[in-house]
Design an enzyme around this catalytic site. Structure first.
Site, PDB file in Angstrom:
ATOM      1  N   ARG A  71       0.789  -1.257   0.000  1.00  0.00           N
ATOM      2  CA  ARG A  71       0.000   0.000   0.000  1.00  0.00           C
ATOM      3  C   ARG A  71       0.809   1.290   0.000  1.00  0.00           C
ATOM      4  NH1 ARG A  71      -4.241  -2.616  -1.921  1.00  0.00           N
ATOM      5  NH2 ARG A  71      -5.485  -3.730  -0.380  1.00  0.00           N
ATOM      6  N   HIS A 186      -3.223 -11.269 -13.115  1.00  0.00           N
ATOM      7  CA  HIS A 186      -4.473 -11.333 -12.340  1.00  0.00           C
ATOM      8  C   HIS A 186      -5.508 -11.752 -13.378  1.00  0.00           C
ATOM      9  CE1 HIS A 186      -7.632  -9.346  -9.636  1.00  0.00           C
ATOM     10  NE2 HIS A 186      -8.258  -9.446 -10.795  1.00  0.00           N
ATOM     11  N   HIS A 239      -3.113 -16.018  -7.709  1.00  0.00           N
ATOM     12  CA  HIS A 239      -4.300 -16.451  -6.954  1.00  0.00           C
ATOM     13  C   HIS A 239      -5.334 -17.278  -7.738  1.00  0.00           C
ATOM     14  CE1 HIS A 239      -5.740 -12.783  -8.836  1.00  0.00           C
ATOM     15  NE2 HIS A 239      -5.177 -11.979  -7.970  1.00  0.00           N
ATOM     16  N   ASN A 285     -11.170 -11.031  -4.373  1.00  0.00           N
ATOM     17  CA  ASN A 285     -11.226 -11.221  -5.821  1.00  0.00           C
ATOM     18  C   ASN A 285      -9.934 -11.888  -6.281  1.00  0.00           C
ATOM     19  OD1 ASN A 285     -12.056 -11.084  -8.448  1.00  0.00           O
ATOM     20  ND2 ASN A 285     -11.328  -8.985  -8.762  1.00  0.00           N
ATOM     21  N   ASP A 312      -1.700 -12.990  -1.164  1.00  0.00           N
ATOM     22  CA  ASP A 312      -2.499 -11.871  -1.689  1.00  0.00           C
ATOM     23  C   ASP A 312      -2.912 -10.957  -0.527  1.00  0.00           C
ATOM     24  OD1 ASP A 312      -3.815 -10.149  -3.374  1.00  0.00           O
ATOM     25  OD2 ASP A 312      -5.456 -11.515  -3.867  1.00  0.00           O
ATOM     26  N   HIS A 316      -7.073  -3.418   4.258  1.00  0.00           N
ATOM     27  CA  HIS A 316      -7.993  -2.287   4.087  1.00  0.00           C
ATOM     28  C   HIS A 316      -8.280  -1.725   5.473  1.00  0.00           C
ATOM     29  CE1 HIS A 316      -8.757  -2.948  -0.135  1.00  0.00           C
ATOM     30  NE2 HIS A 316      -9.008  -4.219   0.085  1.00  0.00           N
ATOM     31  N   PHE A 330     -12.695  -5.479  -2.207  1.00  0.00           N
ATOM     32  CA  PHE A 330     -12.238  -6.868  -2.244  1.00  0.00           C
ATOM     33  C   PHE A 330     -10.917  -6.986  -1.483  1.00  0.00           C
ATOM     34  CE2 PHE A 330     -14.762  -6.617  -6.218  1.00  0.00           C
ATOM     35  CZ  PHE A 330     -15.520  -7.776  -6.116  1.00  0.00           C
TER      36      PHE A 330
HETATM   37 ZN    ZN Z   1      -5.043  -9.893  -8.050  1.00  0.00          ZN
END
Ligand code: ZN
Length: 439
Positions: A71, A186, A239, A285, A312, A316, A330
């Site tokens: 982040r 992704h 993922h 996701n 992953d 948040h 997500f």
């Molecule tokens: Zn992803």
């Protein structure tokens, strides 16, 4: 010469070299000095040597997670490189690769250099940045890939979004093939995903929620397998969540296509039924899928179709995750629960042996990125994880080192407590006053 350290009485697991035995591990000057009698005599006879008793614990190479979101820059209210790498250390990880899905994205050289520098300053884990495939992750124009790799990027990805344009993906693969780094995809068809919020199936129908079909992932995996074959480039699928994707990856590998893949702990232990309480901490996701998908993923981790495990880790803020299911972002955090969840999902039910799990959390993810390490070989940096596989602990998000509290595993009792994490001989995490004393 600093005092040598001897870690005594642990079960040494070094799967790359086929080592699984109770033995002493000697560390000197930030490096592995050797195992038992193989350590140099002058290290073993050093009068100032210190000892650490870890009977019953597993001593293995430092864990590696090649899919985390730190982040920083831009979303420091969710996580920073400092807190994210502290979380890594607490989870037993010594190396992470971070996704470029920051604000702004890691799509130019100064931003890659910034992450490398900040990671060196905080020093709780080795951090390898992954650069964006396209400028601003907008999917329109390729970044200066060669320059970004020269600056330290170990792979490229637009994670958070797919590389939707097949022609751009083709060119990215042609370029990275020459540079020897993978394109991490992704895998998601944005049109099929639409505004779905969970797996499309019986549960989404019953709950009256918009679904994301498994094909949203699998069609992109199939396309990318064909593009990898066309270009000779390396696609790594992030993922993986669906049984059909596994089928495609298995066939691609059998054809000699350079495709590797990962899955995340939550897909191996939860299904879409976990969404029934409408808890946004079960929203990620790709979404949690059916029991059939989960079982196919477990089988694929066991047979090597899925090369490695990655969390992953997607922190948040509480405010974001406290909103209702449809509105919540997500993603969940994963660094501090990964080992315990994977032991429960894979080793306890005997789908994988302990060395097989460690291999998929150490050397295998490094090999995907073409990086060395992941062993306890003499002369290599002393990146070491020590955990007690029998020790029970309860997940309490409030105790996380991560700023993210968004975990679906709150209150779970897990087995496998990280006792100590060591990075280049320096202790980055210690669970309790684990005694270091004169030997
Ligand atoms: Zn992803």
């Amino acid at each position: 010469m600093a005092s040598p350290l001897c870690i005594r009485g642990g079960r040494i697991l070094d799967p790359v070299r086929g080592i699984d035995r109770v033995q002493d591990l000697w560390i000197q000057d930030g490096k592995i000095a050797g195992l038992g009698e193989d350590a140099p005599a002058d290290v073993r006879s050093n009068k100032s040597a210190q000892g650490m008793q870890v009977p019953g614990a597993i001593v293995c190479p430092g864990l590696v997670d090649i899919h985390v979101h730190l982040r920083e820059p831009g979303q420091e209210e969710k996580e920073t490189i400092e807190t994210g790498t502290r979380a890594a250390a607490r989870g037993g990880f010594t190396t992470v690769a971070c996704m470029p899905h920051t604000v702004p994205p890691l799509d130019d050289r100064p931003r890659i250099e910034y992450v490398v520098r900040r990671a060196r300053e905080s020093g709780w884990a080795r951090v390898h940045p992954i650069a964006a495939v396209t400028v601003g992750q907008m999917g329109e124009r390729l970044t200066e890939i060669e320059d970004l790799v020269a600056a330290g990027a170990v792979a490229i990805s637009d994670d958070g979004k797919p590389v939707r344009n097949a022609e751009l993906m083709r060119r990215a693969l042609e370029l990275t093939r020459r540079l020897g780094v993978p394109v991490i995809q992704h895998a998601e068809d944005p049109d099929l995903k639409g505004d779905g919020v969970m797996h499309e199936g019986w549960t989404s129908t019953r709950l009256g929620m918009k679904g994301i079909p498994d094909a949203a992932e699998s069609v992109m995996v199939a396309r990318d397998a064909l593009l990898a074959e066309l270009t000779g480039g390396h696609v790594h699928v992030a993922h993986v969540s669906a049984a059909r994707s596994v089928e495609i990856i298995r066939r691609a590998k059998a054809r000699g296509i350079k495709m590797t893949a990962e899955t995340a702990p939550h897909y191996l232990i939860l299904t879409d039924e976990a969404v029934e309480g409408y808890d946004p901490r079960t929203k990620m996701n790709p979404p949690l899928r059916s029991a059939k998908d989960r079982d196919a993923l477990i089988e694929a981790v066991a047979d090597g179709t899925l090369d490695c495990l990655a969390t992953d880790h997607a922190p948040h803020t509480e405010i974001e995750k406290d909103s209702d299911f449809d509105a919540a972002p997500f993603g969940i955090v994963g660094l501090e629960t990964a080992l315990g969840v994977l032991l429960k999902a894979l080793v306890e039910p005997k789908h994988l042996s302990m060395p097989e799990l460690i291999l998929r959390m150490t050397a295998n993810p490094l090999r995907v990125l073409g990086l060395p390490g992941g062993t306890l070989e003499a002369g290599t940096p002393a990146d070491v994880t020590i955990f007690d596989p029998a020790r029970r602990w309860t997940v309490r998000a409030a105790e996380f080192a991560s700023m993210g509290r968004n975990t679906p595993f709150e209150g779970w009792e897990l087995k496998g407590l990280v006792l100590l994490t060591m990075l280049g001989g320096k202790i980055t995490y210690r669970a309790q006053p684990l005694e270091v004393s004169a030997r």
